[in-house]
Design an enzyme around this catalytic site. Structure first.
Site, PDB file in Angstrom:
ATOM      1  N   LYS A  87       4.033   0.050  -7.728  1.00 22.53           N
ATOM      2  CA  LYS A  87       2.735  -0.630  -7.806  1.00 22.53           C
ATOM      3  C   LYS A  87       2.048  -0.194  -9.101  1.00 22.53           C
ATOM      4  CE  LYS A  87      -0.928  -1.709  -4.489  1.00 22.53           C
ATOM      5  NZ  LYS A  87      -1.628  -1.164  -3.324  1.00 22.53           N
TER       6      LYS A  87
HETATM    7  C1  E4P Z   1      -3.778  -3.453  -1.993  1.00 24.60           C
HETATM    8  O1  E4P Z   1      -2.581  -3.259  -2.066  1.00 24.60           O
HETATM    9  C2  E4P Z   1      -4.783  -2.428  -1.744  1.00 24.60           C
HETATM   10  O2  E4P Z   1      -4.137  -1.305  -1.183  1.00 24.60           O
HETATM   11  C3  E4P Z   1      -5.837  -2.806  -0.733  1.00 24.60           C
HETATM   12  O3  E4P Z   1      -5.581  -4.034  -0.111  1.00 24.60           O
HETATM   13  C4  E4P Z   1      -7.226  -2.612  -1.183  1.00 24.60           C
HETATM   14  O4  E4P Z   1      -8.087  -2.933  -0.136  1.00 24.60           O
HETATM   15  P1  E4P Z   1      -9.599  -2.432  -0.058  1.00 24.60           P
HETATM   16  O5  E4P Z   1     -10.419  -3.316  -0.943  1.00 24.60           O
HETATM   17  O6  E4P Z   1      -9.975  -2.610   1.377  1.00 24.60           O
HETATM   18  O7  E4P Z   1      -9.619  -1.003  -0.517  1.00 24.60           O
END
Ligand code: E4P
Length: 219
Positions: A87
């Protein structure tokens, strides 16, 4: 549509996996910190543990922001398990790194996407997934679902096979809307996924069926 769970919590991952509906996991540094996973060794061990529990892709996020750092961290992560997806944040060095990873057949998830233009650039670099954050857009009074529709249209126009991974999901309605638009994947906290199981008429209907059955049959 694939269902990923957005957590680093092993119990939640196991619970979702046990329903037989889980296609993968996404984590991020905040989710790892929430589980108090710290230090490189523990972080690596935790990713291995997640991979041993889930059937499907597991996104593991790099911390580095310089190109060499992203590449060496990403290569190390990708060697942990075939399920690992590196990622990478949507920054200039991130895009260069995604291009590098894609030439080496290393799966990537370009994270922190907040516009269709960013998604297009990440796809051009060869990202396996792009992660538009719909909840965080909603939080600043911008319709997060619009970006999913825009990316879907652009990717369909050019037969781009990068998968749209709708992230920052806040409700079961977000999940349904993403499915209607044609998102390839959603990643959601367990809570919103479990709410999809529920309907009061299901509970009322089941109670009536069982009451009727037992009114003429012994328990
Ligand atoms: C995406 O891969 C992120 O881990 C995540 O969806 C972020 O979500 P949040 O805005 O609830 O922190």
């Amino acid at each position: 549509m694939k269902f990923f769970i957005d957590t680093a919590n092993i119990y939640e991952i196991k619970e979702a996996q046990n329903f037989g509906i889980l296609d993968g996991v996404t984590t991020n540094p905040s989710l790892m910190a929430k589980e108090k996973i710290k230090g490189e060794k523990n972080i690596i061990e935790h990713y291995k543990k997640i991979c041993s529990v889930v059937d499907g892709d597991v996104s593991a996020e790099v911390i580095s922001t310089d190109l060499d750092g992203i590449i060496s961290e990403g290569e190390k992560l990708s060697q942990l398990d075939q399920k690992i997806v590196v990622k990478v944040p949507m920054i200039k060095n991130g895009i260069k790194a995604i291009k590098h990873f894609s030439s080496k057949n290393i799966k990537t998830n370009c994270t922190l996407i907040f516009s269709a233009g960013q998604a297009l650039i990440a796809a051009k670099a060869g990202a396996t997934y792009v992660s538009p954050f719909i909840g965080r857009l909603d939080d600043i009074s911008t319709d997060g679902l619009n970006i999913i529709s825009d990316i879907r249209k652009i990717f369909d126009n050019y037969n781009i096979n990068t998968q749209i991974l709708a992230a920052s999901i806040r409700s079961p309605l977000h999940i349904i809307s993403c499915a209607k638009i044609g998102s390839d994947v959603i990643t959601s906290p367990l809570n919103s996924i479990l709410k999809l199981f529920e309907h009061p008429l299901t509970d009322i209907g089941l109670k009536k069926f069982l009451d009727d059955h037992y009114s003429v049959n012994k328990k």
